[in-house]
Write an enzyme that holds these catalytic residues in place. Structure first.
Site, PDB file in Angstrom:
ATOM      1  N   PHE A  57     -13.711  12.158   1.347  1.00 35.24           N
ATOM      2  CA  PHE A  57     -12.277  12.453   1.256  1.00 35.24           C
ATOM      3  C   PHE A  57     -11.804  12.774  -0.163  1.00 35.24           C
ATOM      4  O   PHE A  57     -10.622  13.069  -0.380  1.00 35.24           O
ATOM      5  CB  PHE A  57     -11.448  11.289   1.813  1.00 35.24           C
ATOM      6  N   ARG A  85       0.097  -5.487  -2.754  1.00 37.48           N
ATOM      7  CA  ARG A  85      -0.758  -5.043  -1.639  1.00 37.48           C
ATOM      8  C   ARG A  85      -0.161  -5.493  -0.305  1.00 37.48           C
ATOM      9  O   ARG A  85      -0.196  -4.751   0.676  1.00 37.48           O
ATOM     10  CB  ARG A  85      -2.187  -5.532  -1.833  1.00 37.48           C
ATOM     11  N   HIS A 115       0.091   3.858  -3.749  1.00 37.92           N
ATOM     12  CA  HIS A 115      -1.196   3.331  -4.217  1.00 37.92           C
ATOM     13  C   HIS A 115      -0.887   2.050  -4.968  1.00 37.92           C
ATOM     14  O   HIS A 115       0.122   1.961  -5.667  1.00 37.92           O
ATOM     15  CB  HIS A 115      -1.878   4.325  -5.176  1.00 37.92           C
TER      16      HIS A 115
END
Length: 137
Positions: A57, A85, A115
């Site tokens: 990817f 997270r 991210h």
């Protein structure tokens, strides 16, 4: 105080949800210690995601990350890496818990809105990639 890196990806920037995402961080005890909006070059994206270079990817990830501007932030707080997270949710938004950033704002596993550093060690590396020490306050 623990620090982590957050990137609001091109899909979320394009949707106009930067403020909503930043509010999630602040309302959950993460302080924004540094922030900037940047257009990544292909070289910057390749260098930042170099750990994934051999993954299938990689090319698509780089192309996506240079498809529009991103908002890069240093978040600071107790357990900042894990807290960020948890707020982001699973990488695949279809698997992300309701109320997480990815469940609410992401389109797909590729266009997944945000991210976040996955460890304290990587947070330090990622923060240094984008920010000089005097830009963090």
């Amino acid at each position: 105080m623990e620090k982590t890196l957050s990137i609001i990806k091109p899909d979320a920037v394009k949707k106009g949800v930067i403020g909503k995402i930043l509010d999630r961080f602040e309302s959950n005890g993460l302080r924004i210690a540094a922030m900037k909006k940047v257009q990544l070059s292909k070289e910057q994206a390749e260098n930042f995601y170099a750990v994934h270079k051999e993954r299938p990817f990689f090319k698509d990830l780089v192309e996506f990350m240079i498809s529009g501007p991103v908002v890069v932030s240093v978040l600071e707080g107790e357990g900042a890496v894990l807290k960020n997270r948890d707020l982001m949710g699973a990488t695949n938004p279809k698997e992300a818990k309701a109320g997480t950033i990815r469940a609410d704002f992401a389109e797909s596993i590729d266009a997944n809105a945000v991210h976040g550093s996955d460890s304290l060690e990587n947070a330090k590396i990622e923060i240094e990639f984008f920010f000089k020490p005097n830009e963090i306050c």
